[in-house]
Write a protein that holds these residues in place. Structure first.
Motif, PDB file in Angstrom:
ATOM      1  N   GLN A  51       5.427 -17.526  67.605  1.00  0.00           N
ATOM      2  CA  GLN A  51       6.214 -18.865  67.806  1.00  0.00           C
ATOM      3  C   GLN A  51       7.086 -19.967  67.210  1.00  0.00           C
ATOM      4  O   GLN A  51       7.404 -20.869  68.465  1.00  0.00           O
ATOM      5  N   ALA A  52       7.080 -19.521  65.629  1.00  0.00           N
ATOM      6  CA  ALA A  52       7.244 -21.476  65.076  1.00  0.00           C
ATOM      7  C   ALA A  52       9.287 -21.430  65.604  1.00  0.00           C
ATOM      8  O   ALA A  52       9.578 -22.710  65.748  1.00  0.00           O
ATOM      9  N   GLU A  53       9.815 -20.294  65.744  1.00  0.00           N
ATOM     10  CA  GLU A  53      11.299 -20.328  66.369  1.00  0.00           C
ATOM     11  C   GLU A  53      11.394 -21.538  67.963  1.00  0.00           C
ATOM     12  O   GLU A  53      12.197 -22.311  67.913  1.00  0.00           O
ATOM     13  N   LYS A  54      11.009 -20.744  68.647  1.00  0.00           N
ATOM     14  CA  LYS A  54      10.428 -21.100  69.947  1.00  0.00           C
ATOM     15  C   LYS A  54      10.681 -22.891  69.942  1.00  0.00           C
ATOM     16  O   LYS A  54      10.903 -23.635  70.034  1.00  0.00           O
ATOM     17  N   ILE A  55       9.386 -22.932  68.974  1.00  0.00           N
ATOM     18  CA  ILE A  55       8.460 -24.414  68.969  1.00  0.00           C
ATOM     19  C   ILE A  55       9.838 -25.259  68.048  1.00  0.00           C
ATOM     20  O   ILE A  55      10.305 -26.723  68.847  1.00  0.00           O
ATOM     21  N   HIS A  56      10.790 -24.751  67.463  1.00  0.00           N
ATOM     22  CA  HIS A  56      11.544 -25.404  66.878  1.00  0.00           C
ATOM     23  C   HIS A  56      12.707 -26.068  67.073  1.00  0.00           C
ATOM     24  O   HIS A  56      13.035 -27.122  67.335  1.00  0.00           O
ATOM     25  N   ALA A  57      12.636 -24.670  67.908  1.00  0.00           N
ATOM     26  CA  ALA A  57      14.146 -25.062  69.442  1.00  0.00           C
ATOM     27  C   ALA A  57      13.433 -26.311  70.205  1.00  0.00           C
ATOM     28  O   ALA A  57      14.495 -27.505  70.700  1.00  0.00           O
ATOM     29  N   MET A  58      12.622 -25.964  70.456  1.00  0.00           N
ATOM     30  CA  MET A  58      11.859 -26.770  71.463  1.00  0.00           C
ATOM     31  C   MET A  58      12.468 -28.208  70.783  1.00  0.00           C
ATOM     32  O   MET A  58      12.725 -28.803  71.462  1.00  0.00           O
ATOM     33  N   VAL A  59      11.387 -28.819  70.284  1.00  0.00           N
ATOM     34  CA  VAL A  59      11.238 -29.871  68.993  1.00  0.00           C
ATOM     35  C   VAL A  59      12.950 -30.204  68.787  1.00  0.00           C
ATOM     36  O   VAL A  59      12.893 -32.179  69.047  1.00  0.00           O
ATOM     37  N   LYS A  60      13.564 -29.696  68.636  1.00  0.00           N
ATOM     38  CA  LYS A  60      15.300 -29.689  68.591  1.00  0.00           C
ATOM     39  C   LYS A  60      15.811 -30.895  69.551  1.00  0.00           C
ATOM     40  O   LYS A  60      16.402 -31.906  69.793  1.00  0.00           O
ATOM     41  N   ALA A  61      14.919 -29.638  70.860  1.00  0.00           N
ATOM     42  CA  ALA A  61      16.249 -30.068  72.363  1.00  0.00           C
ATOM     43  C   ALA A  61      15.563 -31.375  72.488  1.00  0.00           C
ATOM     44  O   ALA A  61      16.174 -32.128  73.165  1.00  0.00           O
ATOM     45  N   SER A  62      14.465 -31.716  72.777  1.00  0.00           N
ATOM     46  CA  SER A  62      13.753 -33.088  72.742  1.00  0.00           C
ATOM     47  C   SER A  62      14.729 -33.927  71.727  1.00  0.00           C
ATOM     48  O   SER A  62      14.741 -34.955  72.374  1.00  0.00           O
ATOM     49  N   GLU A  63      14.898 -34.081  70.862  1.00  0.00           N
ATOM     50  CA  GLU A  63      16.030 -35.030  70.114  1.00  0.00           C
ATOM     51  C   GLU A  63      14.982 -36.317  70.029  1.00  0.00           C
ATOM     52  O   GLU A  63      15.747 -37.167  69.814  1.00  0.00           O
ATOM     53  N   MET A  64      13.866 -36.276  69.872  1.00  0.00           N
ATOM     54  CA  MET A  64      13.038 -37.354  69.476  1.00  0.00           C
ATOM     55  C   MET A  64      12.247 -36.681  68.298  1.00  0.00           C
ATOM     56  O   MET A  64      11.279 -38.325  68.058  1.00  0.00           O
ATOM     57  N   TYR A  65      12.223 -36.419  67.239  1.00  0.00           N
ATOM     58  CA  TYR A  65      11.828 -35.927  66.457  1.00  0.00           C
ATOM     59  C   TYR A  65      12.334 -36.332  64.933  1.00  0.00           C
ATOM     60  O   TYR A  65      13.335 -34.874  65.694  1.00  0.00           O
ATOM     61  N   ASP A  66      12.455 -36.614  64.048  1.00  0.00           N
ATOM     62  CA  ASP A  66      12.864 -36.554  63.012  1.00  0.00           C
ATOM     63  C   ASP A  66      13.159 -35.627  62.173  1.00  0.00           C
ATOM     64  O   ASP A  66      14.339 -34.714  61.681  1.00  0.00           O
ATOM     65  N   GLN A  67      11.839 -34.858  61.962  1.00  0.00           N
ATOM     66  CA  GLN A  67      11.705 -33.602  61.017  1.00  0.00           C
ATOM     67  C   GLN A  67      10.788 -32.773  62.516  1.00  0.00           C
ATOM     68  O   GLN A  67       9.643 -33.205  63.042  1.00  0.00           O
ATOM     69  N   CYS A  68      10.834 -31.414  62.009  1.00  0.00           N
ATOM     70  CA  CYS A  68       9.652 -30.194  61.958  1.00  0.00           C
ATOM     71  C   CYS A  68      10.194 -29.231  61.147  1.00  0.00           C
ATOM     72  O   CYS A  68      11.016 -28.770  60.755  1.00  0.00           O
ATOM     73  N   VAL A  69       8.977 -29.163  60.182  1.00  0.00           N
ATOM     74  CA  VAL A  69       8.887 -28.344  59.022  1.00  0.00           C
ATOM     75  C   VAL A  69       7.229 -27.434  59.813  1.00  0.00           C
ATOM     76  O   VAL A  69       6.690 -27.551  60.271  1.00  0.00           O
ATOM     77  N   PHE A  70       7.632 -25.651  59.261  1.00  0.00           N
ATOM     78  CA  PHE A  70       6.609 -25.249  58.888  1.00  0.00           C
ATOM     79  C   PHE A  70       4.951 -24.608  57.891  1.00  0.00           C
ATOM     80  O   PHE A  70       6.021 -24.910  56.980  1.00  0.00           O
TER      81      PHE A  70
END
Ligand code: GLN
Length: 265
Positions: free
Chosen positions: A231-250
């Protein structure tokens, strides 16, 4: 310990070493208990439900069919949270929100490891809250944890309206896609469905949590989520699309799969 040893040490209320160093015959009642537990195991019931407890980060927790059995991967989620809490080094007690309490494992382990943190934990299941509270009491942290019986989405919205803030939001939400549920092993199927089912693609809770947590976090605070296989890739895309978090790492689990999503506000 083997499953048999775990059953025997529970029936006899002794340590593993006592089984061999000081073997005693089972009384009639103990024999009955032992056979009953073995037949439950043979019928596919999870061992932890039969024993009535589970270990999470060295903490003994009561578990039964009301709650999900804590998994070893979730210990990584808590370890990351402890690390982030140390990095936040606040002058005041940290405010932590745990979404989906289940047995209370995450909230209780955090309370034990971050003694001055104030933890709120939410669950939609009355039965889970009841058990989690008993676990917090048994582990001496009930004054540090607030248990809230509420649907997490409504709770997040209310907190947003009330302009509440947290330093850290953490969750191990249900993340199994609905269509995969019938194919799960028999013992997993004995666990509460609502603790497993993450909707059509398994991502329903992530969509809500990622969108609704933003306003509850100050800049530099963290959102930590346990995620399912692949699920990491989809969650990364979701976080990026939200444009609300500075960073998303796993962070990976013990077998090298991306398991914990770490988002920085
Ligand atoms: N917080 C609990 C756990 O991590 C419950 C999770 C759940 O029910 N999905 O085990």
């Amino acid at each position: 310990m083997t499953e048999d040893e775990q059953i025997l040490t529970t029936v006899l209320n002794c340590r593993r070493v006592d089984l061999y160093a000081d073997p005693k015959p089972l009384t009639r009642i103990q024999q009955k208990q032992y056979l009953h537990m073995k037949s439950r195991l043979a019928s596919g019931e999870p061992l932890q439900y039969i024993l009535g407890f589970s270990d999470f980060m060295g903490i003994k927790l009561f578990v039964d069919e009301r709650v999900l059995i804590p998994r070893p991967e979730t210990e990584i989620l808590v370890e990351v949270a402890i690390e982030k809490a140390q990095a936040l080094k606040s002058q005041r007690p940290l405010r932590i929100l745990d979404l989906g309490t289940g047995s209370g494992n995450v909230a209780i382990a955090l309370a034990k490891n971050i003694p001055d943190a104030l933890i709120s934990t939410v669950d939609i299941s009355y039965e889970a809250i009841e058990l989690a509270e008993a676990n917090a009491r048994a582990n001496g942290v009930h004054e540090q944890v607030r248990f809230i019986l509420r649907d997490m989405v409504n709770f997040l919205k209310e907190q947003q309206e009330a302009n509440c803030k947290f330093d850290l939001i953490i969750s191990n939400p249900p993340y199994i896609p609905t269509f995969e549920i019938p194919r799960l092993p028999a013992d997993v199927l004995k666990e509460p469905r609502m603790a497993l089912d993450g909707g059509d693609d398994g991502l329903d809770f992530y969509r809500e949590i990622i969108a609704l947590s933003v306003d509850l976090l100050d800049k530099g605070s963290f959102l930590l989520l346990e995620i399912g296989d692949g699920q990491a890739e989809k969650i990364h895309a979701m976080v990026k699309a939200s444009e609300m978090y500075d960073q998303c790492v796993f962070q990976k689990d013990y077998v090298g799969t991306d398991r914990i999503a770490v988002m920085t506000r």
